[in-house]
Design a protein around this motif. Sequence first.
Motif, PDB file in Angstrom:
ATOM      1  N   ARG A  92       2.453   7.323  -4.403  1.00 40.91           N
ATOM      2  CA  ARG A  92       3.077   5.999  -4.567  1.00 40.91           C
ATOM      3  C   ARG A  92       4.522   6.119  -4.072  1.00 40.91           C
ATOM      4  NH1 ARG A  92       3.090   6.098 -10.363  1.00 40.91           N
ATOM      5  NH2 ARG A  92       3.073   8.304  -9.859  1.00 40.91           N
ATOM      6  N   PHE A  93       4.664   5.965  -2.748  1.00 39.76           N
ATOM      7  CA  PHE A  93       5.927   6.361  -2.121  1.00 39.76           C
ATOM      8  C   PHE A  93       7.142   5.612  -2.640  1.00 39.76           C
ATOM      9  CE2 PHE A  93       2.783   7.914   0.930  1.00 39.76           C
ATOM     10  CZ  PHE A  93       3.207   9.227   1.035  1.00 39.76           C
TER      11      PHE A  93
ATOM     12  N   ILE B 290      10.688   3.580   4.133  1.00 37.33           N
ATOM     13  CA  ILE B 290       9.417   2.824   4.167  1.00 37.33           C
ATOM     14  C   ILE B 290       9.426   1.875   5.371  1.00 37.33           C
ATOM     15  CG2 ILE B 290       7.854   1.253   2.921  1.00 37.33           C
ATOM     16  CD1 ILE B 290       8.814   2.437   0.306  1.00 37.33           C
ATOM     17  N   ARG B 291      10.584   1.250   5.631  1.00 44.70           N
ATOM     18  CA  ARG B 291      10.687   0.390   6.827  1.00 44.70           C
ATOM     19  C   ARG B 291      10.353   1.185   8.091  1.00 44.70           C
ATOM     20  NH1 ARG B 291      15.751  -1.517   4.724  1.00 44.70           N
ATOM     21  NH2 ARG B 291      15.445  -3.597   3.868  1.00 44.70           N
TER      22      ARG B 291
ATOM     23  N   ILE C 238       9.647   8.444  -3.963  1.00 40.29           N
ATOM     24  CA  ILE C 238       9.542   9.514  -2.955  1.00 40.29           C
ATOM     25  C   ILE C 238      10.311   9.112  -1.692  1.00 40.29           C
ATOM     26  CG2 ILE C 238       7.945  10.887  -1.547  1.00 40.29           C
ATOM     27  CD1 ILE C 238       5.793  10.194  -3.758  1.00 40.29           C
ATOM     28  N   LEU C 239      10.065   7.894  -1.227  1.00 46.49           N
ATOM     29  CA  LEU C 239      10.759   7.393  -0.029  1.00 46.49           C
ATOM     30  C   LEU C 239      11.696   6.253  -0.411  1.00 46.49           C
ATOM     31  CD1 LEU C 239       7.841   7.235   2.619  1.00 46.49           C
ATOM     32  CD2 LEU C 239       9.476   9.095   2.251  1.00 46.49           C
TER      33      LEU C 239
ATOM     34  N   LYS D 226       0.842  -1.207   0.000  1.00 51.15           N
ATOM     35  CA  LYS D 226       0.000   0.000   0.000  1.00 51.15           C
ATOM     36  C   LYS D 226       0.872   1.250   0.000  1.00 51.15           C
ATOM     37  CE  LYS D 226      -3.663   2.432   0.133  1.00 51.15           C
ATOM     38  NZ  LYS D 226      -4.543   2.464  -1.036  1.00 51.15           N
ATOM     39  N   ILE D 227       1.923   1.237   0.828  1.00 55.63           N
ATOM     40  CA  ILE D 227       2.805   2.410   0.914  1.00 55.63           C
ATOM     41  C   ILE D 227       3.662   2.513  -0.352  1.00 55.63           C
ATOM     42  CG2 ILE D 227       4.699   3.473   2.230  1.00 55.63           C
ATOM     43  CD1 ILE D 227       3.499   2.088   4.751  1.00 55.63           C
TER      44      ILE D 227
END
Length: 201
Positions: A173-174, A185-186, A179-180, A158-159
């Motif tokens: 949509r990271f 994200i972790r 973006i990340l 999802k992330i």
Amino acid sequence: MHPIVIAALLFSVAATATAASNDAAALAGFKASFRDKNEATVDRLEQSEAQRLCTQDAQRPLKPAQRKQIEQQAQASVRYPADGNYLGDWKEGEKIAQNGRGMQSSDPKGTVAGGNCYACHQVDKKEIAFGNIGPSLYQYGKLRGGATPDILKYTWAKIYNSHSAQACSVMPRFGAAGILTEQQIRDVMALLLAPESPVNQ
Ligand code: HEC
């Protein structure tokens, strides 16, 4: 074919052609009036296939099969952590969730982007300033029975690419859009799922 039917068909072909040329004119207008500045680059106006379909969805709802296809393609784009380690440091995750900088024309090149999760979600109960475009994520881990393999995979996907669970989602949509980083994200994953995170108190 009856002349009225032919006229109606011709009209709808002409209307589609006009809509397409209006879209092209609007895009050309955007391209001409913006220029690259720092982190914000004009190539962002190039839509992915999913974005193109989702723009169309705003005017004419997509068919269920098209939505399914967007979700499947998004799901296929997800890169799960190679070392199988889904959870980082929730304290770093909290900083990322609060940070709305990155990818803007006012951001110097190389600015590390945040996730700006609070702009759309309640996350920590103590935070009073949050948006509500997305559902509250308070007690996210607790309500889902903790960091089970299924929840880890669903939340990561999802992330990473929000369309994986909801075609035409407005959530960034990271991972897929860069973006990340994987480590960031972790860290937000830990914010949502670690038992000691303020999210799960
Ligand atoms: C621009 C608004 C927006 C931002 C920013 C945003 N989200 Fe979302 N998020 C949504 C919406 C809307 C949904 C509801 C489902 C959908 O439409 O995709 C959602 C759904 C979710 C879900 C699924 C919730 C569930 O109950 O299944 C998770 C997890 C999530 N977001 C995490 C995050 C995290 C972590 C961040 C920051 C890194 C973030 N979101 C940033 C809009 C946003």
